[in-house]
Scaffold this motif. Sequence first.
Motif, PDB file in Angstrom:
ATOM      1  N   VAL A  68      -5.260  -3.956  -6.833  1.00 59.05           N
ATOM      2  CA  VAL A  68      -6.871  -3.884  -6.387  1.00 59.05           C
ATOM      3  C   VAL A  68      -7.238  -2.526  -5.712  1.00 59.05           C
ATOM      4  O   VAL A  68      -6.100  -2.202  -5.025  1.00 59.05           O
ATOM      5  N   SER A  69      -8.123  -2.211  -6.042  1.00 60.17           N
ATOM      6  CA  SER A  69      -8.725  -0.603  -5.272  1.00 60.17           C
ATOM      7  C   SER A  69      -9.667  -0.843  -4.535  1.00 60.17           C
ATOM      8  O   SER A  69     -10.345  -1.969  -4.699  1.00 60.17           O
ATOM      9  N   ASP A  70      -9.765   0.097  -3.621  1.00 58.79           N
ATOM     10  CA  ASP A  70     -10.809   0.145  -2.735  1.00 58.79           C
ATOM     11  C   ASP A  70     -11.864   1.296  -2.781  1.00 58.79           C
ATOM     12  O   ASP A  70     -11.334   2.211  -3.135  1.00 58.79           O
ATOM     13  N   SER A  71     -13.021   1.115  -2.281  1.00 54.34           N
ATOM     14  CA  SER A  71     -13.959   2.111  -2.786  1.00 54.34           C
ATOM     15  C   SER A  71     -14.095   3.081  -1.402  1.00 54.34           C
ATOM     16  O   SER A  71     -15.074   3.996  -1.485  1.00 54.34           O
ATOM     17  N   ARG A  72     -13.760   2.485  -0.235  1.00 53.22           N
ATOM     18  CA  ARG A  72     -14.147   3.456   0.933  1.00 53.22           C
ATOM     19  C   ARG A  72     -13.013   4.477   1.280  1.00 53.22           C
ATOM     20  O   ARG A  72     -13.424   5.688   1.646  1.00 53.22           O
ATOM     21  N   GLU A  73     -11.742   3.957   1.306  1.00 52.08           N
ATOM     22  CA  GLU A  73     -10.813   4.885   1.527  1.00 52.08           C
ATOM     23  C   GLU A  73      -9.739   5.233   0.485  1.00 52.08           C
ATOM     24  O   GLU A  73      -8.906   6.469   0.481  1.00 52.08           O
ATOM     25  N   GLY A  74      -9.973   4.489  -0.644  1.00 50.98           N
ATOM     26  CA  GLY A  74      -8.926   4.870  -1.804  1.00 50.98           C
ATOM     27  C   GLY A  74      -7.707   4.299  -1.446  1.00 50.98           C
ATOM     28  O   GLY A  74      -6.810   4.966  -1.936  1.00 50.98           O
ATOM     29  N   ARG A  75      -7.609   3.137  -1.144  1.00 48.33           N
ATOM     30  CA  ARG A  75      -6.435   2.327  -0.897  1.00 48.33           C
ATOM     31  C   ARG A  75      -6.199   1.481  -2.169  1.00 48.33           C
ATOM     32  O   ARG A  75      -7.102   1.208  -2.834  1.00 48.33           O
ATOM     33  N   ILE A  76      -4.787   1.399  -2.622  1.00 48.48           N
ATOM     34  CA  ILE A  76      -4.458   0.477  -3.761  1.00 48.48           C
ATOM     35  C   ILE A  76      -3.330  -0.762  -3.408  1.00 48.48           C
ATOM     36  O   ILE A  76      -2.492   0.087  -2.871  1.00 48.48           O
ATOM     37  N   TRP A  77      -3.820  -1.933  -3.373  1.00 43.51           N
ATOM     38  CA  TRP A  77      -2.750  -2.865  -3.247  1.00 43.51           C
ATOM     39  C   TRP A  77      -2.141  -3.406  -4.366  1.00 43.51           C
ATOM     40  O   TRP A  77      -2.659  -3.255  -5.688  1.00 43.51           O
ATOM     41  N   LYS A  78      -0.735  -3.483  -4.194  1.00 40.26           N
ATOM     42  CA  LYS A  78      -0.232  -4.110  -5.530  1.00 40.26           C
ATOM     43  C   LYS A  78       0.267  -5.481  -4.911  1.00 40.26           C
ATOM     44  O   LYS A  78       0.987  -5.641  -4.089  1.00 40.26           O
ATOM     45  N   ILE A  79      -0.303  -6.665  -5.451  1.00 40.77           N
ATOM     46  CA  ILE A  79      -0.143  -8.060  -5.315  1.00 40.77           C
ATOM     47  C   ILE A  79       0.987  -8.557  -6.401  1.00 40.77           C
ATOM     48  O   ILE A  79       0.683  -8.510  -7.391  1.00 40.77           O
ATOM     49  N   SER A  80       2.042  -9.358  -5.755  1.00 44.52           N
ATOM     50  CA  SER A  80       3.232  -9.828  -6.546  1.00 44.52           C
ATOM     51  C   SER A  80       3.330 -11.377  -5.973  1.00 44.52           C
ATOM     52  O   SER A  80       2.865 -11.693  -5.060  1.00 44.52           O
ATOM     53  N   TYR A  81       3.776 -12.086  -6.933  1.00 41.32           N
ATOM     54  CA  TYR A  81       4.021 -13.402  -6.681  1.00 41.32           C
ATOM     55  C   TYR A  81       5.821 -13.358  -6.321  1.00 41.32           C
ATOM     56  O   TYR A  81       6.368 -13.156  -7.141  1.00 41.32           O
ATOM     57  N   THR A  82       5.992 -13.750  -5.257  1.00 36.79           N
ATOM     58  CA  THR A  82       7.273 -13.780  -4.797  1.00 36.79           C
ATOM     59  C   THR A  82       7.894 -15.208  -4.527  1.00 36.79           C
ATOM     60  O   THR A  82       9.026 -15.140  -4.109  1.00 36.79           O
ATOM     61  N   GLY A  83       6.983 -16.418  -4.480  1.00 37.55           N
ATOM     62  CA  GLY A  83       7.407 -17.555  -4.052  1.00 37.55           C
ATOM     63  C   GLY A  83       8.143 -18.309  -5.466  1.00 37.55           C
ATOM     64  O   GLY A  83       8.334 -17.699  -6.560  1.00 37.55           O
ATOM     65  N   SER A  84       8.402 -19.497  -5.328  1.00 34.28           N
ATOM     66  CA  SER A  84       9.059 -20.277  -6.310  1.00 34.28           C
ATOM     67  C   SER A  84       8.131 -20.945  -7.242  1.00 34.28           C
ATOM     68  O   SER A  84       6.861 -21.143  -6.569  1.00 34.28           O
ATOM     69  N   LYS A  85       8.344 -21.081  -8.426  1.00 38.17           N
ATOM     70  CA  LYS A  85       7.169 -21.538  -9.334  1.00 38.17           C
ATOM     71  C   LYS A  85       7.497 -23.138  -9.526  1.00 38.17           C
ATOM     72  O   LYS A  85       8.585 -23.491  -9.634  1.00 38.17           O
TER      73      LYS A  85
END
Lengths: 427, 135
Positions: free
Chosen positions: A410-427
């Motif tokens: 996910v990118s951000d328009s204000r500061e230019g941050r990028i988050w990487k979101i992962s699933y780390t729980g059990s399925k």
Amino acid sequence: MKPLKQLFLAVCLGASVIPFSCRGNAPSDKNPGDNGGLTLPTGFSAVIFADKLGQGRHLAVRNNGDVFLALSRLKNGKGIAALRDKNNDGIADSTLFFTDSPSTGLEIGGDFLYFSNYKEVYRVHLSKNGLIPAEAAVLIAGGFPDQTQHRDKAFTLDGAGNLYVNVGAPSNSCSQPDRSPGAPGIDPCPQLERHAGIWKFRDDKPGQDQVADGHRYASGIRNSIALAWNQSVNKLFVVQHGRDQLSLYPEVFSEKESAELPAEEFFEIDDGDFFGWPYCYYDPVRKIKLLAPEYGGDKNAVGRCADAEDPIMAFPAHMAPNDLLFYTGSMFPEKYRNGAFIAFHGSWNRAPFEQEGYYVVFIPFTGGKPSGEVEVFADGFAGVDFVKSPDDAKYRPMGLAQGPDGSLFVSDSREGRIWKISYTGSK
Amino acid sequence: MIILIRYFMLLMLSLQISGNHSIYNDNLTGGKELYAKHCLPCHQAEGSGVPGMFPPLVNTEKVIGQPDSLIRIVLFGLKGPTEVAGQIYTQEMPAAGHLTDPEVAEILTWIRSSWGNKATAVTSKRVAEIRLKGN
């Protein structure tokens, strides 16, 4: 519960095309970790992949994991940031910039990076190992009108040789003058000839022109920089920025109605569809397309809007859907497969009331149709509980992209941050 | 179960409507009231504007400098790219020539003395002169 979530629930309840409760995750369900400032459902975590890159727009991830971020303002004189995570720790450690114009649209197609500025769509070949392209970019589609609002020529690819470009409306509702109290709409609206729709091109033919070569695939769409091809049903979907400022007609609409009535609409598109702009807006509470006040609308009249296509789902007004992604990965639990993520950049046109949006939502899909409740998937971008004006928000979610491992960027328009979101729980 | 959930949601909806509040719930007068009606939707409650769309009105020469060009912008609108605080804004500002001379003067005087701005008052006489002169 915050008013923000209450509004979301209320409008979802009214607009749902299926009996779903439209419940966001309660705070107690959220991961208590830092997650780069985000709150996420149980089992998910986020890291800050990159930060302070400038005014970020859409982003794309190559199958080798390289990330490209479009910038709406040049950074170091360049309009795209390229990032690589060399040691595979989830955080970019190599950053380069390229291209000379600011951009929004960005997508990977085969060995090419496609990107657009306000007038043209280009593609450039990506070498096997280079982080930034060594070859010159080639103009694929151009001749689009430059315009002073809704300028972004965002686009998507269908993977079958075609390119679909959004051309936004150059006005709020085609009135003369634009955005002025009580101004009447031009009828028929001449802006529909070159704007307010999706144009289709070949994705590999250089030098195509909007008028000479483009096919108007859909029309009556005010602005939809959130567009994506759904591979599971082979169809184009977009989320529209609905009209602003019904309050310019105070004899018909109250300030509160102006803030809440004209929904953000989610469209499923067939070739030739017309969705109603500028003549119509969608009332998400009554679930009906109504005539705009510029064209004689009085909050009840339907008129020619009976012929406009309805949305498959409607969201609260003014939340600014800025990207759409259908999840095809296998990292996230099964319910996310083929479902839709939407980044709501956040409203400005709810003033003087509290602003809304500033989060990423998820909607499950089955057989190409929404099939479950809308949930607020990632929240906390704004960094404050109460957004009175967009400038209060520390970050604003802007672009979405899927990594080769199934993680969500996910990118951000204000500061230019990028988050990487992962699933780390059990399925 | 779905009916129960819906009933709960309806309750939330009614609570939400009754609990919603305007940022300005005090009695507005003069320039502040006129600003709220005519300018705030775009330039926002604290004059912060909207990033990338509408410029801020705080501590910028275009607002706190000599008032003639500011009066012209309000009366006749603004077209073409304009730079404020290092950002380029392209969206056209509609003319607000339907406002009276005293209304324009009140709004601009209020803007020029709010949110930390400290600039001279704008007179309706000056607004009238500029209106007469045209853009």
